[in-house]
Design a protein around this motif. Structure first.
Motif, PDB file in Angstrom:
ATOM      1  N   HIS A  47       0.864  -1.184   0.000  1.00 14.07           N
ATOM      2  CA  HIS A  47       0.000   0.000   0.000  1.00 14.07           C
ATOM      3  C   HIS A  47       0.900   1.233   0.000  1.00 14.07           C
ATOM      4  N   LYS A  81      -0.145   8.263  -3.106  1.00 15.89           N
ATOM      5  CA  LYS A  81       0.060   8.695  -4.494  1.00 15.89           C
ATOM      6  C   LYS A  81       1.446   9.288  -4.724  1.00 15.89           C
ATOM      7  N   HIS A 139       3.974   6.551  -5.500  1.00 19.95           N
ATOM      8  CA  HIS A 139       3.626   5.566  -6.523  1.00 19.95           C
ATOM      9  C   HIS A 139       4.763   5.314  -7.508  1.00 19.95           C
ATOM     10  N   GLU A 162       6.725   1.803  -8.460  1.00 22.47           N
ATOM     11  CA  GLU A 162       6.646   1.321  -9.843  1.00 22.47           C
ATOM     12  C   GLU A 162       8.046   1.083 -10.419  1.00 22.47           C
ATOM     13  N   GLU A 210      -2.062  -3.721 -10.115  1.00 18.65           N
ATOM     14  CA  GLU A 210      -2.122  -2.426  -9.433  1.00 18.65           C
ATOM     15  C   GLU A 210      -3.576  -1.944  -9.368  1.00 18.65           C
ATOM     16  N   LEU A 223      -6.150   1.323  -7.540  1.00 20.78           N
ATOM     17  CA  LEU A 223      -6.232   2.585  -6.796  1.00 20.78           C
ATOM     18  C   LEU A 223      -7.437   2.518  -5.878  1.00 20.78           C
ATOM     19  N   TYR A 280      -2.577   3.504  -3.522  1.00 15.95           N
ATOM     20  CA  TYR A 280      -2.382   2.466  -4.526  1.00 15.95           C
ATOM     21  C   TYR A 280      -2.064   1.145  -3.837  1.00 15.95           C
TER      22      TYR A 280
END
Length: 324
Positions: free
Chosen positions: A7, A10, A13, A17, A27, A29, A34
């Motif tokens: 978890h 934003k 993120h 990634e 993935e 949201l 995320y």
């Protein structure tokens, strides 16, 4: 196969990634957070957790890592991904190690009771000159726990916890010594006790015992880390310490001049086992995740190893002198 759920807010993120760029994941949201779901072979879990943790700012409550073991996973893409992954040796994550050794730094009534009973059974075997009874006593003793916990904590640079494990070990050994001395004194009042062969063999100072303890400590910790039962792996360590500790209690009552030789044997065994355990942990490459913690752990490990090796060499030297 392990399932990892990450978890992340934003603002974090992109870092996650990037950390997962070579890994198959899904993935989602969920409101402002995320959720990344990753499946990975057990062998790659530790390295992947390290990558994710370095990219994840855990100061925020929303950011977290959850690891679980699914019953089974059906996915053609995952199956192809697993086949393409190069196999490597499985390594236990640091977090799992810490969770498994936490009880070894705590002294409780159960540990004291099991160790004391093992000591009394070993005492009976020593007095009866019966090696079968002595071996049977080893199945009860939880001695491996504090030694294993100490070696892991030393490798991770956790000073207070490692000293706590040594304290637990000392308390367990002292309980065997005290009970053996008291029981021998009481029995000797009613029945004169001779020094049996099993007893006299453990008051003879010999450096081979100390070197054997190093091998036992190494093998027991390595086996324990690989998933061998604590009882089975602990038999080797208990066999090296419990009977000599009981002999110390016996000779204190029956033949006090032999107490020094018996104490030297016990000291050499304990130090040898710790040296072997540290060697095993070093081979397993147990270390903290962050570079700062690794530097601290390295300093503490070097100092601890230097002190223990010095003590080991001193005991070995004294043993050689007395053996001549």
């Amino acid at each position: 196969m392990k399932k990892i759920v990450v978890h992340v807010r934003k603002d974090g993120h992109d870092k996650i990634e990037e950390a997962l760029k070579d890994v198959h994941y899904t993935e989602l949201l969920l409101q402002d957070v995320y959720e990344f779901t990753i499946f990975t072979p057990d062998e790659h879990l530790d390295d992947l957790i390290e990558k994710i943790q370095n990219a994840l700012d855990l100061r925020y409550n929303e950011n977290m890592i959850e690891v679980s073991t699914p019953e089974f996973v059906i996915s053609s893409r995952l199956k192809r991904a697993v086949k393409s992954i190069e196999k490597k040796e499985e390594k236990t994550p640091v977090e799992k190690l810490l969770d498994s050794i936490r009880p070894y730094g705590e002294l409780d009534l159960e540990k004291l009771a099991l160790t004391s009973i093992a000591g009394l059974i070993a005492l009976s075997g020593l007095l009866l000159n019966n090696p079968v009874i002595i071996i049977g006593a080893m199945l009860l003793s939880p001695i491996i726990g504090p030694i294993y916990g100490f070696s892991i904590y030393v490798a991770l640079g956790m000073v207070r916890e490692s000293l706590r494990c040594l304290g637990v070990l000392a308390a367990l050994l002292l309980s065997v010594f005290a009970l053996s001395a008291v029981a021998t004194f009481l029995i000797n009042l009613a029945i004169p006790l001779p020094l049996t062969t099993e007893i006299t063999s453990r008051v003879v100072v010999n450096p081979i015992y100390t070197l054997m303890a190093v091998l036992l400590g190494f093998a027991a910790v390595l086996a324990f880390n690989r998933g061998t039962s604590e009882v089975i792996a602990g038999v080797a360590i208990a066999a090296a310490i419990i009977p000599p500790m009981a002999v110390m209690g016996i000779v204190l009552v029956i033949q006090p001049p032999s107490l020094i030789a018996a104490a030297l044997l016990v000291g050499g065994q304990v130090v040898g086992l710790i040296v072997g355990a540290l060697l095993a942990v070093a081979m397993l490459k147990v270390r903290p995740r962050s570079s700062r913690d690794r530097a601290i752990a390295q300093r503490y490990l070097k100092r601890s190893v230097a002190l223990i090796v010095l003590l080991f060499a001193l005991l070995l030297w004294i043993t050689l002198i007395m053996a001549e």
